[in-house]
Design a protein around this motif. Structure first.
Motif, PDB file in Angstrom:
ATOM      1  N   ASP A 255       0.727  -1.313   0.071  1.00 47.93           N
ATOM      2  CA  ASP A 255      -0.081   0.152   0.224  1.00 47.93           C
ATOM      3  C   ASP A 255       1.045   1.094   0.109  1.00 47.93           C
ATOM      4  O   ASP A 255       1.087   2.146  -0.682  1.00 47.93           O
TER       5      ASP A 255
ATOM      6  N   HIS B  11       0.944   3.889  -2.936  1.00 48.31           N
ATOM      7  CA  HIS B  11       1.426   5.493  -2.574  1.00 48.31           C
ATOM      8  C   HIS B  11       2.279   6.219  -3.230  1.00 48.31           C
ATOM      9  O   HIS B  11       1.609   7.043  -3.673  1.00 48.31           O
TER      10      HIS B  11
ATOM     11  N   HIS C 169      -6.066   3.378  -6.648  1.00 47.17           N
ATOM     12  CA  HIS C 169      -6.485   2.775  -4.992  1.00 47.17           C
ATOM     13  C   HIS C 169      -8.142   3.021  -5.659  1.00 47.17           C
ATOM     14  O   HIS C 169      -9.316   2.828  -5.536  1.00 47.17           O
TER      15      HIS C 169
ATOM     16  N   HIS D 128      -7.815  -3.245   1.768  1.00 42.97           N
ATOM     17  CA  HIS D 128      -7.191  -2.455   1.018  1.00 42.97           C
ATOM     18  C   HIS D 128      -6.143  -2.983   0.796  1.00 42.97           C
ATOM     19  O   HIS D 128      -5.434  -2.614  -0.594  1.00 42.97           O
TER      20      HIS D 128
ATOM     21  N   ASN E  29      -5.133  -3.386  -3.470  1.00 44.29           N
ATOM     22  CA  ASN E  29      -4.418  -2.770  -4.663  1.00 44.29           C
ATOM     23  C   ASN E  29      -3.345  -3.720  -5.140  1.00 44.29           C
ATOM     24  O   ASN E  29      -3.158  -3.602  -6.285  1.00 44.29           O
TER      25      ASN E  29
HETATM   26 ZN    ZN Z   1      -3.350   3.262   0.205  1.00 40.90          ZN
END
Ligand code: ZN
Ligand code: NAD
Length: 360
Positions: A195, A199, A262, A276, A280
């Motif tokens: 994650d 990002h 996302h 999540h 992703n």
């Molecule tokens: Zn995230």
């Protein structure tokens, strides 16, 4: 040009074993003996005395154990707030979240909803919160989401998955004790760690990029490469570095946006409940057209750690299901604008998005 004036976490402790300082940190924040501290704790720690015995309880303080099996919902926040209101003599002195992104987001949302009327769903969006939240502390036990530093708390509501983004959302205090992450299972470590990597990939390749985001993003990106590709890091070094990568990755997003992975992962989460981190990863694995360098690196990291991602999760979906996911994903305009620019609607059509989902 008017620049955004963002709040940041005003206080942070970093260090192995710093969780032991929790009592000295929160004690001065106690309003009075009838105003308790409420600890929202991931129920994975319920029988883990190494953690629970160090939670400092006095007066009417209490621990509420919460499962992270599902991501936070607005209705869950409302129930927690209701429960806290009816079982405490006075408004709490503070909310302390101990866990991953799920528990951190719940702690932020509950602290906001204790001082704001109505239901949590009313505040999903940007800058809708009117009153300051009560004192809230975040203590991550897994690294990657950046929820410890961000200005949002991501909630699934009746009609959308969207954060409560506000100046009152960030924690008043964060405790970064990497020792708390030592027992995270490998798969989960990878998903939540990725994650952070994603990002960075989305921030660094975005049209919203600026030097603030770029410098934080580069730091987190390099740390992720070290953590997930270098064999020489010790466990402690790796845990500490991932904790800081998460922080920097979160800081990078503060002043920019995330992107395609996302937006699409939110669609999966809304329809299928896909969490999540893994969501992703499932999406990012198919985004080489948009993030070629980073997806190649992601695949190398995935194979190095023997991670098998679920396949075919969209294979039995109906046209209606696809429409729901596509609706949720395309509803996140700023993410697409960041990823693809002003003309994003011409590039990412519903048809194109469906083709991408069909690969997953
Ligand atoms: Zn995230
Ligand atoms: P999580 O909080 O759901 O935790 C993942 C799993 O790891 C859970 O099963 C949990 O019980 C377990 N776990 C946590 N700490 C552990 C430990 N020390 N030892 C053993 N097991 C442990 O996962 P996450 O990836 O940290 O968070 C995902 C959530 O964060 C999603 O709801 C997502 O929307 C949210 N999020 C928020 C932001 C933000 O800025 N607010 C950013 C990204 C993601």
């Amino acid at each position: 040009m008017s620049y955004k004036n963002f709040p940041m976490v005003p206080r942070v402790v970093f260090g192995r074993g710093s969780f032991n300082q929790l009592s000295e940190i929160i004690t001065p924040k106690r309003l009075n003996p009838d105003a308790p501290f409420i600890f929202l704790v991931d129920d994975v720690f319920k029988n883990n005395a190494w953690i629970t015995s160090r939670i400092p309880l006095s007066y009417d303080d209490k621990i509420i154990y919460i499962s992270a099996d599902e991501e936070p919902k607005t209705s869950q926040v409302d129930e927690l707030v209701e429960d806290i209101i009816v079982t405490t003599k006075e408004r709490p002195s503070g909310i302390i979240g101990i866990g991953g992104g799920t528990l951190l987001d719940l702690a932020k949302a509950v602290s906001i909803m204790l001082t704001n009327e109505g239901e949590a769903k009313d505040y999903q969006g940007w800058d809708l919160v009117k009153n300051p939240a009560i004192y809230h502390v975040g203590i991550p036990t897994i690294s990657g989401t950046g929820a410890e530093v961000s200005r949002t708390t991501v909630l699934t509501g009746p009609t959308k998955k969207l954060g409560i983004n506000s100046d009152f959302t960030p924690f008043d205090q964060v405790i970064l004790d990497s020792e708390l992450t030592k027992d995270v299972p490998t798969n989960q470590w990878f998903y939540t760690g990725m994650d952070c990597f994603i990002h960075c990939a989305e921030s660094l390749n975005g049209t919203y990029l600026n030097t603030f985001s770029e410098t934080y993003g580069n730091m987190a990106y390099d740390l992720c490469k070290e953590i997930f590709l270098d064999n020489t890091l010790s466990d402690v070094g790796s845990q500490e570095k991932l904790m800081m990568a998460s922080w920097h990755g979160g800081m990078s997003i503060v002043y920019s946006q995330v992107g395609i992975a996302h937006a699409m992962s939110y669609g999966l989460s809304y329809l299928l409940g896909t969490k999540h981190g893994i969501g992703n990863c499932i999406v990012f694995d198919h985004l080489e057209e948009y993030y070629p360098k980073e997806v190649a690196l992601f695949k190398t990291m995935k194979s190095k750690h023997n991670i098998m991602l679920p396949q075919g999760i969209c294979s039995n979906l109906t046209d209606e299901d696809f429409d729901i996911m596509i609706g949720v994903a395309l509803g996140l305009g700023p993410l697409w604008e960041n990823a693809l620019g002003n003309n994003w609607k011409k590039i990412m059509t519903a048809k194109k998005l469906k083709e991408l989902y069909q690969k997953m």
